[in-house]
Design a protein around this motif. Sequence first.
Motif, PDB file in Angstrom:
ATOM      1  N   MET A   1       0.878  -1.164   0.000  1.00 39.68           N
ATOM      2  CA  MET A   1       0.000   0.000   0.000  1.00 39.68           C
ATOM      3  C   MET A   1       0.914   1.211   0.000  1.00 39.68           C
ATOM      4  O   MET A   1       1.655   1.429   0.953  1.00 39.68           O
ATOM      5  N   GLY A   2       0.895   1.957  -1.074  1.00 44.95           N
ATOM      6  CA  GLY A   2       1.801   3.103  -1.167  1.00 44.95           C
ATOM      7  C   GLY A   2       1.205   4.166  -2.060  1.00 44.95           C
ATOM      8  O   GLY A   2       0.142   3.962  -2.653  1.00 44.95           O
ATOM      9  N   SER A   3       1.909   5.281  -2.136  1.00 40.55           N
ATOM     10  CA  SER A   3       1.383   6.381  -2.942  1.00 40.55           C
ATOM     11  C   SER A   3       1.949   6.343  -4.349  1.00 40.55           C
ATOM     12  O   SER A   3       3.105   5.980  -4.545  1.00 40.55           O
ATOM     13  N   ILE A   4       1.128   6.737  -5.311  1.00 38.76           N
ATOM     14  CA  ILE A   4       1.656   7.077  -6.620  1.00 38.76           C
ATOM     15  C   ILE A   4       1.563   8.596  -6.754  1.00 38.76           C
ATOM     16  O   ILE A   4       0.772   9.239  -6.060  1.00 38.76           O
ATOM     17  N   PHE A   5       2.420   9.152  -7.586  1.00 36.46           N
ATOM     18  CA  PHE A   5       2.584  10.601  -7.641  1.00 36.46           C
ATOM     19  C   PHE A   5       2.159  11.109  -9.011  1.00 36.46           C
ATOM     20  O   PHE A   5       2.750  10.727 -10.025  1.00 36.46           O
ATOM     21  N   LEU A   6       1.122  11.933  -9.032  1.00 36.89           N
ATOM     22  CA  LEU A   6       0.560  12.383 -10.296  1.00 36.89           C
ATOM     23  C   LEU A   6       0.673  13.899 -10.381  1.00 36.89           C
ATOM     24  O   LEU A   6       0.163  14.611  -9.510  1.00 36.89           O
ATOM     25  N   ALA A   7       1.373  14.358 -11.393  1.00 30.10           N
ATOM     26  CA  ALA A   7       1.581  15.801 -11.535  1.00 30.10           C
ATOM     27  C   ALA A   7       0.713  16.336 -12.661  1.00 30.10           C
ATOM     28  O   ALA A   7       0.614  15.723 -13.715  1.00 30.10           O
ATOM     29  N   ASP A   8       0.093  17.490 -12.423  1.00 29.30           N
ATOM     30  CA  ASP A   8      -0.666  18.144 -13.494  1.00 29.30           C
ATOM     31  C   ASP A   8       0.291  18.682 -14.534  1.00 29.30           C
ATOM     32  O   ASP A   8       0.008  18.687 -15.712  1.00 29.30           O
ATOM     33  N   GLU A   9       1.430  19.137 -14.033  1.00 31.20           N
ATOM     34  CA  GLU A   9       2.311  19.908 -14.890  1.00 31.20           C
ATOM     35  C   GLU A   9       3.749  19.549 -14.550  1.00 31.20           C
ATOM     36  O   GLU A   9       4.104  19.450 -13.373  1.00 31.20           O
TER      37      GLU A   9
ATOM     38  N   TYR B   1       2.092  21.112  -5.435  1.00 32.46           N
ATOM     39  CA  TYR B   1       2.157  19.771  -4.858  1.00 32.46           C
ATOM     40  C   TYR B   1       1.545  18.773  -5.838  1.00 32.46           C
ATOM     41  O   TYR B   1       0.457  19.020  -6.361  1.00 32.46           O
ATOM     42  N   PRO B   2       2.179  17.652  -6.101  1.00 26.93           N
ATOM     43  CA  PRO B   2       1.546  16.634  -6.939  1.00 26.93           C
ATOM     44  C   PRO B   2       0.476  15.915  -6.130  1.00 26.93           C
ATOM     45  O   PRO B   2       0.448  15.999  -4.908  1.00 26.93           O
ATOM     46  N   LYS B   3      -0.388  15.230  -6.842  1.00 27.69           N
ATOM     47  CA  LYS B   3      -1.390  14.401  -6.160  1.00 27.69           C
ATOM     48  C   LYS B   3      -0.676  13.137  -5.675  1.00 27.69           C
ATOM     49  O   LYS B   3       0.025  12.488  -6.448  1.00 27.69           O
ATOM     50  N   GLU B   4      -0.844  12.818  -4.389  1.00 28.94           N
ATOM     51  CA  GLU B   4      -0.275  11.559  -3.870  1.00 28.94           C
ATOM     52  C   GLU B   4      -1.442  10.626  -3.617  1.00 28.94           C
ATOM     53  O   GLU B   4      -2.196  10.818  -2.672  1.00 28.94           O
ATOM     54  N   ARG B   5      -1.614   9.666  -4.514  1.00 27.61           N
ATOM     55  CA  ARG B   5      -2.794   8.822  -4.433  1.00 27.61           C
ATOM     56  C   ARG B   5      -2.466   7.477  -3.788  1.00 27.61           C
ATOM     57  O   ARG B   5      -1.643   6.720  -4.303  1.00 27.61           O
ATOM     58  N   PRO B   6      -3.118   7.202  -2.657  1.00 26.35           N
ATOM     59  CA  PRO B   6      -2.878   5.904  -2.027  1.00 26.35           C
ATOM     60  C   PRO B   6      -3.357   4.775  -2.935  1.00 26.35           C
ATOM     61  O   PRO B   6      -4.473   4.834  -3.464  1.00 26.35           O
ATOM     62  N   THR B   7      -2.512   3.796  -3.116  1.00 28.15           N
ATOM     63  CA  THR B   7      -2.779   2.740  -4.091  1.00 28.15           C
ATOM     64  C   THR B   7      -2.411   1.396  -3.479  1.00 28.15           C
ATOM     65  O   THR B   7      -1.457   1.301  -2.713  1.00 28.15           O
ATOM     66  N   LEU B   8      -3.208   0.398  -3.837  1.00 30.92           N
ATOM     67  CA  LEU B   8      -2.918  -0.961  -3.375  1.00 30.92           C
ATOM     68  C   LEU B   8      -2.439  -1.782  -4.560  1.00 30.92           C
ATOM     69  O   LEU B   8      -3.022  -1.718  -5.638  1.00 30.92           O
ATOM     70  N   CYS B   9      -1.377  -2.522  -4.338  1.00 31.71           N
ATOM     71  CA  CYS B   9      -0.900  -3.422  -5.389  1.00 31.71           C
ATOM     72  C   CYS B   9      -0.751  -4.814  -4.774  1.00 31.71           C
ATOM     73  O   CYS B   9      -0.208  -4.956  -3.682  1.00 31.71           O
ATOM     74  N   ILE B  10      -1.288  -5.812  -5.465  1.00 34.13           N
ATOM     75  CA  ILE B  10      -1.105  -7.199  -5.017  1.00 34.13           C
ATOM     76  C   ILE B  10      -0.374  -7.944  -6.115  1.00 34.13           C
ATOM     77  O   ILE B  10      -0.667  -7.750  -7.297  1.00 34.13           O
ATOM     78  N   GLY B  11       0.562  -8.765  -5.733  1.00 34.15           N
ATOM     79  CA  GLY B  11       1.250  -9.615  -6.694  1.00 34.15           C
ATOM     80  C   GLY B  11       1.276 -11.038  -6.159  1.00 34.15           C
ATOM     81  O   GLY B  11       1.668 -11.247  -5.010  1.00 34.15           O
TER      82      GLY B  11
END
Lengths: 341, 806
Positions: free
Chosen positions: B594-602, B608-618
Amino acid sequence: MNERLENIRQEIIEGAKELSNSKSAYEFRKKFTDSKTGKIGLLMKEMKNIRPEERAGFGKGVNELKEWALDYFAKVEEKIKKAELEKRYESEKIDVTEPSTEIKKGNLHPITQMRNQLIDVFAGMGFEIYEGSEVENDYYNFTALNTPKDHPARDMQDTFYLSPEYLLRTQTSAGQIHVMENKKPPIKILSPGKVFRSDDDATHSPMFTQMEGLVVDEKITLCDLKGMLDVFVKKIYGEGTTTRLRPSYFPFTEPSVEVDCSCFECGGKGCRLCKQTGWIEILGAGIVNKKVLENCGIDSEKYSGLAFGIGIERTAMLKYGINNIKLLFESDLRVLSQIDD
Amino acid sequence: MLVPLSWLKDYVDIDITPDELEEKLFSSGFEVEEKYEVGKDISGVVAGLVEECEGIPDTHLHLCKVNAGEQGVLQICCGADNVRAGGVYPLALIGATVYMTAKDHKTVEGVMTLKKGKLRGYESFGMLCSGVELGVTENMYPGAGYNGLLELPSDMVPGTDVKKELGLDDWIFDIAITANRPDCQSIIGIAREVAAILGKEIKFPAIDYTETEVKKEGFSVEVLAPKLCPRYIGHYVYDVTIGESPAWMKRRLALVGIDSISNIVDITNFVMKEFGQPMHAFDYEYLEGDGIVVRCANNGEKIVTLDEQEYELNENNLLICDKKKAVALAGVMGGLNSEIRDTTNQVLFESAKFARDNIRKTGRALGKHSDASARYEKGVDEYSTFFAMKRALHLVEELGCGKVSSTHCDVNTGNSIEPSPMTVSIKKVNDVLGITVPDEEILRIMKGLGFDPEINGDELKLMIPAYREDMESYPDVAEEVIRLYGYDKVVPEFMPAAKVTMGGLSLKQKRELKLKNALCEAGAYECIHYSFFSPSDLDLLRLPEDDGLRHAIKLINPINEDLSLMRTTLAPSMLNAISRNQKKGNLSGRLFEMGSIFLADELPLKDYPKERPTLCIGIFGENENFFTLKGMADHVAKTVCVEFEYEPAVKTFLHPYQTAVIKCNGEEIGYLGKTAYEVCDSLDLRTDAYILEINVEALEKYYENKPVFVPLPKFPMESRDLALVMDKNITCGQVEKVIRDSCRYVDSIKLFDKYEGGQIRKGSKSMAFTVDFRPADEAFDSETIDRFVNKILKNLKNSLDIDLRS
């Protein structure tokens, strides 16, 4: 007449010797006791043909035979059942030393486990949890925390920059400022999160986890800091653990202290873990620099604060004896599955 | 910083043991990182007077009778060429420890313990030693550099331990200095602290000298960059005789790791260590135009430094120039063109303060570091700048290596080197500490620190020396008081004055933890990966050039290319983790992060970029398949009390026919699928791997959801099995939807069999479902159930052309 009864008795005794399982025992019993077709049952039906004066004697004899037979069959069947169970048990013999069936369950990362334990301790003291962002701007990470422009910590060597203005936070203290700007005292905040420094060697990871604690209220003193940290080390490392404060320096606290706890491995006598000193360095802390309070619009004449910063990896590594910080970020199942506290 | 105890003792009386001193420094804020006796490896070596010395025929050896005082007269065999009767040498007795040397008699190979020896048939009851064998260099003791015996003074009493004479009983302290105390980056600075700790007076070194009438007419100093050079002091010295420094100075420098070069250069280094002020000496003959100009370099300007390296500079680098050319890279290193030579006879001494960040930036940019730049980076105060020059000129006189002219230039920006007054409230000081320190203790501590204190009621008046730039207000005073009063006097309390606050996790934090715990229950181990990844990770996903995931924020100064982008997806880190596990022999497992991905508008970043909490399962291994992963996804849904729907989808890094997007109430929130074989190949995976990503932020709106209790049915459930035949492209989901929409009493629908093959027509498949009907007000009879089933079959036929399998 008695002879007939005696014959049946003998027939039962002899016949029972041949019985090998409960099914044949049941059939054999039925052959005598079934009220319609059984040999004893049939005797009862003869009653009406018996002369009245002999009837009582006959009836008594048949009844006695029936009672005896039921009792006898019960004993025989119990014996057979017992033998059968013994056989069954024996046939189901297992080797109890063979491996167990694994329960497929995972666990939280050691850092998360440590983080949860710390949160538990401080939540009980009234701390809320604030998770700041990993990307910060220069003001919140440095300027507001009284780290002057020419401070060595601001150098490119230590900080990852994303633009001249934005960077990856080097400490969770950055979160202090956001909290203090948006919340007025009393404040009790615990701020865990990832932090970043441009270090990558055997003992440093470019990303690690800190937990920042902040209290702002009236009359907060060094004695409160000491008292709170004493409770903290007792909860995490055991009741016998004590703390020691010694002077240090952080731009955002004044006075600043390093906090050591008595070695929980040797109880302070000196061992390899504490490098024979009896003490283990666990965190940095201090009284919030009044410039920091003022930067957030908090009246530093009325309020004072304390702050501390714990390295979660270090705390976990000490507690569980993990010898290399890099192991924590490699996701090797052989490592992850070992720590389930 | 290295501090020899003997040097420290010049300025303050130290009457405690090195261990006690270490402890006191430690508890007052100066951690001693290392402490050792200079002669820690040497023992059992005494002065030995050679009374008889005779050559052993046909060898280079001598057989000596050596007077060792109380140890008697010993027979010693010696191979050194300078042994002679009447000489006094270090004598290692049997059992002594000294350094073992290689055949060259110079290279130390370890420590040895002396044993009785026999050379060419002659017994030897000890060993006469060279400097190397005792760890003493020429600079530490004159004559110790000779490749033969070290000669001791002829009046030394035989049998006396040699450690004191050779300075081997001295101690070196390596002290860590915190960033707020640059004034302690010097022997004097530490001496001031030790004096305060021990309550002793500091003995300031001599700084007097006599200026002659001689003047360099027209000499000037001009500072064109006063912000980068707030103070520059230059002093002209003539009649210089370059030569060796006296033994005491060489020894001091040797103990702090500096080689002796010549008297003038040694003076600059000595003062740097003593006062913490870097100094420089120019050969005046090579300065053109009788003047110094301090300015920033021109872009492209070049300089060759003392170590014969050439550097190309830019406008950010500060230079010391004469009227024509650059002669030093300010604060870092002098220029080759004006270095001190054997023939130098006039010198310009420089003592200056440079801005620390500028020196640091120049050092980093050019990859050039020196003792001086290291010192400047920590910050130099003008008090030291001022006194260091005086001290250097005093040493010129003391060493007799030149004459001090009256040409002295001091360019400054008006900063005072006098103490400045400060008044604080004692109550406020005590309020920071939480204890009341007695006034007399405060007075004692402040006096010891040289703050010249006075107390009037609650008012504490101090005079802060100019070198204490860190002293700003009462918390600083509180720190000074407590570190010398003792942190052990702080009494633990538990915020008696603080208000009660509600603590604990927020709902969001609780739900995220619940999600993590749920995944652990499902057999997965949590991982934590770096927030940055590699451009090659995006290539691993086979993303097209214009894919949104490639719009990642770049680090300006990454450690390396592999850690140079902020993550826009957690999948590559997970795939790499699976690959690493397989390489180590872990061939099956379940991981999640469970970690953040970083999304920049520009880009570059303006906000500040968007830091979106994201779940990844492998998940990976022989027992895993699409549906085991889908099971975990449904488990996630159940944890937050929602339901997920799945629709076939295509992703560049996933199997074209085993991939789905995950939807929640119609909103796309993630995907799952089997890793494409191309990706497995590039990771050398040995088993199949399945991967899932969910935008956890999209689930936040459901965090208030709670499980709702459904009363148990009063009447038994009825169920029917339906085997259906249909076009093979019809999905299970489509069939389920029609069944569910056909009858409101349908409770659960379970697929229990699938078939495709000979028994049914080509292009078709069969699926068999168990459908449960949940009665409401009364039990269902079989006619009612038949009615429901007929309606379902009719709808299946009409909408999807599905037949009951005959």
